[in-house]
Every structure is written in structure tokens, then in C-alpha cells.
Design a protein around this motif. Structure first.
Motif, PDB file in Angstrom:
ATOM      1  N   LYS A 465       0.816  -1.217   0.000  1.00 22.29           N
ATOM      2  CA  LYS A 465       0.000   0.000   0.000  1.00 22.29           C
ATOM      3  C   LYS A 465       0.853   1.271   0.000  1.00 22.29           C
ATOM      4  O   LYS A 465       0.352   2.354  -0.283  1.00 22.29           O
ATOM      5  N   TYR A 466       2.166   1.107   0.315  1.00 24.10           N
ATOM      6  CA  TYR A 466       3.059   2.259   0.282  1.00 24.10           C
ATOM      7  C   TYR A 466       3.670   2.445  -1.105  1.00 24.10           C
ATOM      8  O   TYR A 466       4.266   3.482  -1.387  1.00 24.10           O
ATOM      9  N   ASP A 467       3.557   1.394  -1.948  1.00 26.03           N
ATOM     10  CA  ASP A 467       4.022   1.456  -3.336  1.00 26.03           C
ATOM     11  C   ASP A 467       5.422   2.064  -3.415  1.00 26.03           C
ATOM     12  O   ASP A 467       5.663   3.071  -4.083  1.00 26.03           O
ATOM     13  N   LEU A 468       6.358   1.432  -2.702  1.00 26.10           N
ATOM     14  CA  LEU A 468       7.706   1.987  -2.589  1.00 26.10           C
ATOM     15  C   LEU A 468       8.495   1.826  -3.881  1.00 26.10           C
ATOM     16  O   LEU A 468       8.318   0.857  -4.620  1.00 26.10           O
ATOM     17  N   PRO A 469       9.401   2.751  -4.148  1.00 22.10           N
ATOM     18  CA  PRO A 469      10.265   2.617  -5.331  1.00 22.10           C
ATOM     19  C   PRO A 469      11.331   1.552  -5.103  1.00 22.10           C
ATOM     20  O   PRO A 469      11.518   1.083  -3.977  1.00 22.10           O
ATOM     21  N   ASN A 470      12.021   1.168  -6.146  1.00 18.02           N
ATOM     22  CA  ASN A 470      13.113   0.209  -6.029  1.00 18.02           C
ATOM     23  C   ASN A 470      14.416   0.914  -5.693  1.00 18.02           C
ATOM     24  O   ASN A 470      14.617   2.071  -6.043  1.00 18.02           O
ATOM     25  N   LYS A 471      15.275   0.176  -5.023  1.00 16.00           N
ATOM     26  CA  LYS A 471      16.643   0.641  -4.813  1.00 16.00           C
ATOM     27  C   LYS A 471      17.437   0.156  -6.029  1.00 16.00           C
ATOM     28  O   LYS A 471      17.602  -1.046  -6.224  1.00 16.00           O
ATOM     29  N   GLU A 472      17.885   1.089  -6.857  1.00 16.20           N
ATOM     30  CA  GLU A 472      18.576   0.741  -8.108  1.00 16.20           C
ATOM     31  C   GLU A 472      20.084   0.671  -7.869  1.00 16.20           C
ATOM     32  O   GLU A 472      20.695   1.638  -7.429  1.00 16.20           O
ATOM     33  N   PHE A 473      20.683  -0.486  -8.180  1.00 12.38           N
ATOM     34  CA  PHE A 473      22.127  -0.662  -8.019  1.00 12.38           C
ATOM     35  C   PHE A 473      22.835  -0.387  -9.343  1.00 12.38           C
ATOM     36  O   PHE A 473      22.355  -0.767 -10.414  1.00 12.38           O
ATOM     37  N   PHE A 474      23.988   0.266  -9.252  1.00  9.79           N
ATOM     38  CA  PHE A 474      24.766   0.526 -10.461  1.00  9.79           C
ATOM     39  C   PHE A 474      26.220   0.792 -10.084  1.00  9.79           C
ATOM     40  O   PHE A 474      26.557   0.920  -8.907  1.00  9.79           O
ATOM     41  N   GLU A 475      27.078   0.841 -11.082  1.00  8.33           N
ATOM     42  CA  GLU A 475      28.486   1.187 -10.855  1.00  8.33           C
ATOM     43  C   GLU A 475      28.715   2.594 -11.373  1.00  8.33           C
ATOM     44  O   GLU A 475      28.465   2.898 -12.536  1.00  8.33           O
ATOM     45  N   LEU A 476      29.178   3.454 -10.479  1.00  8.38           N
ATOM     46  CA  LEU A 476      29.435   4.850 -10.829  1.00  8.38           C
ATOM     47  C   LEU A 476      30.921   5.015 -11.112  1.00  8.38           C
ATOM     48  O   LEU A 476      31.759   4.546 -10.343  1.00  8.38           O
ATOM     49  N   THR A 477      31.242   5.668 -12.225  1.00  8.05           N
ATOM     50  CA  THR A 477      32.640   5.928 -12.565  1.00  8.05           C
ATOM     51  C   THR A 477      32.910   7.426 -12.439  1.00  8.05           C
ATOM     52  O   THR A 477      32.231   8.241 -13.069  1.00  8.05           O
ATOM     53  N   THR A 478      33.888   7.781 -11.606  1.00 11.10           N
ATOM     54  CA  THR A 478      34.219   9.193 -11.407  1.00 11.10           C
ATOM     55  C   THR A 478      35.054   9.701 -12.579  1.00 11.10           C
ATOM     56  O   THR A 478      35.545   8.916 -13.403  1.00 11.10           O
ATOM     57  N   GLU A 479      35.226  11.008 -12.645  1.00  9.55           N
ATOM     58  CA  GLU A 479      36.038  11.598 -13.708  1.00  9.55           C
ATOM     59  C   GLU A 479      37.471  11.104 -13.660  1.00  9.55           C
ATOM     60  O   GLU A 479      38.164  11.076 -14.672  1.00  9.55           O
ATOM     61  N   LYS A 480      37.927  10.702 -12.466  1.00 11.63           N
ATOM     62  CA  LYS A 480      39.295  10.184 -12.315  1.00 11.63           C
ATOM     63  C   LYS A 480      39.385   8.711 -12.717  1.00 11.63           C
ATOM     64  O   LYS A 480      40.466   8.115 -12.661  1.00 11.63           O
ATOM     65  N   GLY A 481      38.241   8.115 -13.045  1.00  6.32           N
ATOM     66  CA  GLY A 481      38.236   6.732 -13.516  1.00  6.32           C
ATOM     67  C   GLY A 481      37.999   5.689 -12.457  1.00  6.32           C
ATOM     68  O   GLY A 481      38.101   4.488 -12.735  1.00  6.32           O
TER      69      GLY A 481
END
Length: 722
Positions: A465-481
Motif C-alpha cells: 500500500k506504500y508502493d515503494l520505489p526500487n533501490k537501483e544498483f549501479f556502478e558509478l565511474t568518477t572523472e578520475k576513472g
């Protein structure tokens, strides 16, 4: 027709918005979304059974129940508190004798520090169903292997209780508060080496080994407790800060028959730690893990209890630090299993009884995260690892020769196991970011499901009933690589054409992990609540965090807060460039090490972060304890710049955004001194900020309505400032 269809869509969206129930801080921190589990689950040793401490909410009673692994059926109720008036306040914990005919039950527990407590103890005879109160407000009682005696500590001394005669023998007599401790760890060992009981029985029950702590020259810390009294009282305890004197430790073996103690000769060590002690299967050989003060050299000693001679059977060195292991397991011939990061990843090794390497059991660019045990019959090792990705956990078995590896878990997320005594079956606990905890019975041959034990479908249904969003996992790459694990929670009605504020959360401490595919904790539910109010919440595990190998974890050595802060600032810049993010509205939050980080990020990343909340933060590494801080930084005398360059208290002049600082006055871990001196530094820098002090609250800042008030305060601050 067009306008009519638009009206229908509008009305439907209004209905959905009304139907979607909003989360509240009150619900979250009152335990509304708490998942069911198997409390105090323990495998028996002599029968293929397990025990669980159950609580009957209707009668407010507790039952220690015995179940059969193969059928999951309840076999027996060992004890029901409704039948014993003495246990009207419940059972806090329990431990069996080796033959599993007697149980020690803890009751009326009173906490001391994070792990330590005193309690009253009752001895329960399973055959006669007789309950006897034997000890009052003592620490860490443990049966001798033959079940005839119980070793315990009280008021800094060690004692032995004889079960048949009910007599007590005093092993040590020099114990004194803030001076000498026998058999129980001091504050810094308890907190940083994560153990309290510093004594152990030999296999033949004839000897008791223990560590003695001489705290006499350790600097003393005091904190006021206000309570509701006319005058505050001062709590004092020994707390060695970085670079200060530690307790002098010594190792002793007490002979139960002669009633004499022998001091083990460790004179070749200077300024050292005894981080673990454990008897081997040889009743005359004691093992001890000894670390130098820098913690970059560990010796595993085998001590001859008769002669008192100690020899090094295994040595580990590291350019950064060596982690202490709890996975030391002695096999029948006294060969032993050990875990180590020496090849760059945490793996399992087998050594003979003289410390000669026989073989490396597990190999690969991944970490063993838990060691479950060894089956002598099939020569099989059972363990948990991140072989399938650093944010998930799987259960495996492998032959002692490193062959015949079998993956026993099948679902993607976090799997953990409790094995039956004969290793034929295991209870698998599984959860993921979308599946609440489930407990199943599985076959150890191939991991196949045998039967479900506990599920949380009711909780899953409640959350619909709270219709919660998903926790999306990903790999973040910084400008330094730098490639960093991350997750993001977006509002359920997310619209990519809009611009959203972002609230970042992190901890960032050495070897830690916040980006993991497991079920939502209370913080996650709070983040979901913030998403319902229009915020994107994100979390990034920067360099220095765990489960990606030693090089990734230890790159922050001697510079705590340098690369971690750099990564959070760089991650915020990447996130700020997403088309749907308002880069002028990015905030950051953390607790403890995370509070140290969020403070630093706001100060050093003043043009990136609009606001920060820091709870119970270290503000100056010189204020924190010796074992933790020196493990990563050496001493301030050796590394002054590493301490000062990365302590937020020295960067207050850079503050531009909104800053909320929170601390409990009875924090025995990260002292409120950290925040008080930060407050003064901010005042003298003529900076405006907000702060909240919680009287008599420790590092966790909880009790009564405290968490609800605290999280409402933080929620309101976010809504006002971000």
C-alpha cells in the motif's frame, strides 16, 4: 473526446496518489516494518537439531524450543518462562554445556559498553527440569568442556564455579576498577578487537588461560551523566587515545588442580596486543594471536602450558595492517584452517600443526566473507563469499584440497547459512533489496530447497500500500576513472524531465559496505520516506570500503578521509550532471565515521554540497582510540599531517552550506568532546550552523522516543535546507 480522456487520466492519477500511503518517522522507528527472523538460532553439537528462542506476545513469555533439522518439527520445549517465576523478565541469552545436558540462562542483563554486560545466571538441568540461580551480575560465564565447572568474571577478577559442590574458587584477586582487569577485555579491546571474554578452558578442563590488563598508566576519560538528579555524576573509564599509553597485557595459565597460575613469557614483544586466545585440540597447547602496535605484523603463537614456552607457528606481515581472524579452526590432528588477505583477497588456507602451509583452499579475485565450518567426515569446508559480485553473498562448499567447489545458494541477493551438526542440511537466510528475509531448509549436497521455515510475505503485503520505489544498483565511474558501487532511490512518480534534489548517504569506513543487495533497514525506510517527499537518495561506497580486495580497501592507509572524501565529492559531481538532478541541491549525511565524512565533504566540497548532517562524528583523529586509529594512521607522533590534514575540525573556515551537528553526551565511543571542540572552532570561525545534543545518550542515540525525535528533526532540516 481528447479532453474527456485527459480528465479520466487526471482523476485516475489523483486516486493512485491518494491510495499510495505515506511512510512516517513514527511508523519506521516504532518497528512497524520489522521483519520476522529466527531469534538466537543455534545448532546443537551432538544431535542433528537446532534451538530457537521464541517469544509469545500474547502471554509475554519466552520458550527455548528444540527443532529437528530434517523435519523442522518442534521436538521439545526445553524451558518455558511461564513455569518459572524467576524468569518473568525473560531470557536474554543461553549457552549449552558440551554434552548439552545443562543450559546457562542469562537474565536481568545490564549493559556496560557496546558488547559487555553483567547479568544474573541460572543453571538449568534438562533431565530434571531444575532451575537454579547460581551467579548474580557476573560477566561471560562459560562451561568447562567436561561440564563440571563454569568460569566467569566479576569486578575485574576471575572465578570458577563448581557445579556439583556449588562452591566458588577465586582465580585472581588483584582486579581493580580502572587499574587491573583479569579475563575481560578493556574498553579499547572490546570496541576494536570485538571480544569481551579474554579467558578460555583447555580441552581437558584442567587449565584456564586468561589475559590480564594493567590499565594503571592508561589516561582516564570522564563524562557526566545528568539523569534527573540534582547533581550530575561522573562516569570514568580508561580510554587510550591515538598515541597514548595502552594497557600492558600479559598471558597466564591457571591450573585448576594445583590452583597456581603461570605467566607466559612474552618478553620478546614490546607494546603489543594479544588480539585472540584459543586452546587447540591438544590440552597442553594454547594458541594466541599477537600483534605489534602498528598492527602490520601478526604472530600466531603456540604456547606449551607446562613449560610456558611460546613459539611462532605462523607470521603475517602487511604494508598496511593485518586483520585478526576469528576463523582459526583446529582439526583433529591439530592442523588448522586460517583465513588471510595475503594474496590480495581474503581466502581460506590449511596449515599443518607446525604452521607449514599445506594448501590454499580458495582462490580468486573475490573475498571469502564468512567461514561456516569444516566437516571432518567428508573433508569439506563451508563458506560464504562475494564470488558473484561484491554486493551479493553466496554460500559454497569446497573440498579441503581446493577442488569440488559447489555453489549451494541460488537466489541473487544476500545468502547466509547455519549448518546442521553433521553438515547434511543448512538453514539459509536470504534477502535482497526487493525480497524481505526468508529462512529455508536446504540440502548441503546440492543446495536444493527442502522446506520453507519463515517468510515475511505479511510484511511484503503490508508494504504494497506504500508502493515503494526500487533501490537501483549501479556502478558509478568518477572523472578520475574510479569505479564505485552505488545505489539510488528515486521517487515512485519519477519524471526524467524534472530536476530533483539529491540526499547522499554513506559510512565509508575501512572495510565497510553500505551498497549491498539485502533487505531494507530502518535507514532505508527513512530514505524511502524522503523519496515520497520528492528527494532522490543515493549512496556510493568509495575507495577504502570492503569486499573488493585488499588494495581497494587499504589504499587509504595513513590518510583516512582523503580519498574517501574525494570520491564522495567526485560522485556528487557525476550525479549532479544527470539531467534529472538539480546540482545546486545536493546534501550528504552520515553517522560516526559517516559523520566525519559528511562534515569533511561539506567543508572541502563547499561548492558541491548545499547541506550536511553529521551524527556522532569524529572531528579530530587525535581524539579517537589507539587500536582503531593507529591501525590505519600509525600514531600522531609519526603521522601528524595524516591526522590534521583530514580532520574536519581543521577545515571549518571553508563552510558555506547548511550544517547540522548531532551528538549524545554519554557517547563512550566517539566522545562528545569531538562535537564540543568542533562547535567552538565553528564559532571562532564565525560560521552559522545548527546543532543538537542528546543528554545521556550513547553512540547509538536511542531510547524511548529519541530516534523518532531525532529523525523528525533531520527530516525537517532536509526539507528546510535542501
Amino acid at each position: 473526446m481528447k479532453s474527456k480522456s485527459i480528465l479520466v487520466v487526471f482523476l485516475l492519477s489523483c486516486f493512485i496518489a491518494v491510495a499510495q500511503q505515506k511512510l512516517s518517522v513514527e511508523e519506521i522507528y516504532a518497528g512497524t516494518f520489522r521483519a520476522k527472523s529466527m531469534d538466537e538460532l543455534q545448532s546443537m553439537k551432538n544431535t542433528n537439531q537446532y534451538t530457537v528462542l521464541n517469544f509469545d506476545r500474547g502471554s509475554r513469555t519466552m520458550q527455548l524450543d528444540l527443532y529437528d533439522f530434517a523435519t523442522l518439527k518442534k521436538v521439545n520445549t526445553f524451558i518455558d518462562t511461564k513455569n518459572f517465576l524467576e524468569l518473568k523478565d525473560g531470557i536474554d541469552s543461553y549457552v549449552f554445556s558440551t554434552d548439552e545436558k545443562q543450559i546457562l540462562l542469562a537474565n536481568n542483563s545490564n549493559p556496560i559498553f557496546r558488547r559487555s554486560f553483567t547479568a544474573d545466571y541460572y543453571l538449568y538441568d534438562i533431565a530434571t527440569k531444575k532451575l537454579t540461580k547460581i551467579l548474580e551480575q557476573v560477566q561471560e560465564p562459560i562451561f568447562s568442556p567436561d561440564g563440571t565447572k563454569i568460569g566467569f568474571a566479576k569486578e575485574n577478577n576471575l572465578f570458577i564455579y563448581d557445579v556439583s559442590s556449588k562452591s566458588i574458587t577465586q582465580v585472581t584477586s588483584d582486579g581493580k576498577k580502572n587499574a587491573i582487569i583479569n579475563g575481560i577485555t578493556d574498553w579499547v579491546y572490546e570496541e576494536e578487537f570485538a571480544f569481551v571474554r579474554a579467558f578460555d578452558w583447555s580441552a581437558d578442563s584442567k587449565k584456564l588461560a586468561y589475559i590480564r590488563f594493567d590499565e594503571t598508566e592508561v589516561p582516564q576519560f570522564s563524562m557526566d551523566l545528568y539523569k534527573k538528579d540534582l547533581y550530575p555524576t561522573a562516569e570514568t573509564f580508561k580510554y587510550p587515545k591515538a598515541g597514548e599509553k595502552n594497557a600492558l597485557v600479559s598471558l597466564h595459565v591457571y591450573d585448576v588442580i594445583s590452583k597456581n597460575s603461570k605467566t607466559i613469557d612474552l618478553s620478546n614483544y614490546n607494546d603489543f596486543y594479544i588480539a585472540r586466545l584459543k586452546w587447540t585440540n591438544d590440552a597442553n597447547i594454547l594458541s594466541a594471536q599477537v600483534l605489534n602496535r602498528h598492527q602490520d605484523n601478526l604472530d600466531l603463537l603456540f604456547v606449551d602450558a607446562t613449560s610456558g614456552a611460546a613459539k611462532v607457528v605462523l607470521n603475517e606481515k602487511d604494508k598496511a595492517y593485518v586483520d585478526v581472524t576469528d576463523n582459526l579452526t583446529f582439526l583433529k590432528d591439530n592442523s588448522f584452517i586460517w583465513t588471510s588477505e595475503k594474496d590480495g583477497f581474503n581466502h581460506i588456507y590449511l596449515y599443518d600443526k607446525n604452521g607449514k602451509l599445506k594448501n590454499q583452499v580458495t582462490k580468486g579475485n573475490w573475498e571469502v566473507t564468512n567461514y561456516y565450518g569444516f566437516d571432518e567426515k567428508t573433508k569439506t569446508v563451508f563458506y560464504q563469499s562475494v564470488e558473484n559480485g561484491s554486493i551479493v553473498r553466496d554460500v559454497y562448499k569446497i573440498s579441503l584440497d581446493g577442488k569440488k567447489k559447489v555453489k549451494l545458494s541460488s537466489q541473487v541477493g544476500t545468502n547466509a547459512a547455519t549448518f546442521s551438526p553433521d553438515f547434511s542440511l543448512f538453514i539459509n537466510s536470504f534477502s535482497s533489496a526487493t525480497v524481505p528475509p526468508t529462512f529455508t531448509l536446504n540440502n548441503s549436497k546440492d543446495g536444493k530447497l527442502a522446506q520453507e521455515i519463515v517468510n515475511n510475505t505479511a510484511l511484503a503485503e503490508k508494504l504494497k500500500k506504500y508502493d515503494l520505489p526500487n533501490k537501483e544498483f549501479f556502478e558509478l565511474t568518477t572523472e578520475k576513472g574510479h569505479k564505485l558501487n552505488a545505489w539510488m532511490i528515486k521517487p515512485k512518480d519519477f519524471d526524467a524531465s524534472k530536476k530533483y534534489p539529491v540526499f547522499m548517504y554513506q559510512y565509508s569506513g575501512p572495510g565497510s559496505q553500505e551498497v549491498a543487495n539485502n533487505w531494507l533497514d530502518t535507514n532505508d525506510m527513512w530514505f524511502m520516506m524522503l523519496s515520497q517527499q520528492g528527494y532522490i537518495v543515493a549512496c556510493v561506497d568509495g575507495r577504502g570500503t570492503g569486499y573488493k580486495g585488499a588494495a581497494f580497501k587499504k589504499c587509504t592507509q595513513k590518510e583516512l578521509g582523503k580519498f574517501e572524501v574525494e570520491d564522495q565529492i567526485d560522485a556528487a559531481k557525476v550525479i549532479g550532471n544527470y539531467s534529472y538532478v538539480d546540482k545546486t541541491r545536493i546534501g550528504i549525511f552520515g553517522w560516526s565515521y559517516g559523520g566525519f565524512m559528511s562534515s569533511n565533504c561539506l567543508f572541502k566540497g563547499a561548492d558541491v554540497f548545499k547541506m550536511a548532517i553529521a551524527v556522532a562524528p569524529v572531528t579530530n583523529w587525535r581524539f579517537y582510540d589507539s587500536i582503531y586509529t593507529e591501525r590505519y594512521m600509525t600514531t600522531p607522533q609519526e603521522n601528524a599531517s595524516g591526522y590534521d590534514d583530514n580532520s574536519p575540525i581543521n577545515h571549518v573556515s571553508k563552510l558555506k552550506g547548511n550544517f547540522l551537528l548531532i551528538h549524545g553526551t554519554a557517547d563512550d565511543n566517539v566522545h562528545v568532546q569531538n562535537s564540543m571542540q568542533m562547535i567552538e572552532a565553528l564559532v571562532q570561525a564565525n560560521k552559522q550552523f545548527d546543532w543538537a545534543i542528546y543528554p545521556d545518550k550513547n553512540h547509538g542515540i536511542y531510547g524511548g522516543k529519541t530516534r523518532i525525535q531525532l529523525y523528525n528533526k533531520m527530516t525537517n532540516y532536509i526539507k528546510e535546507k535542501l
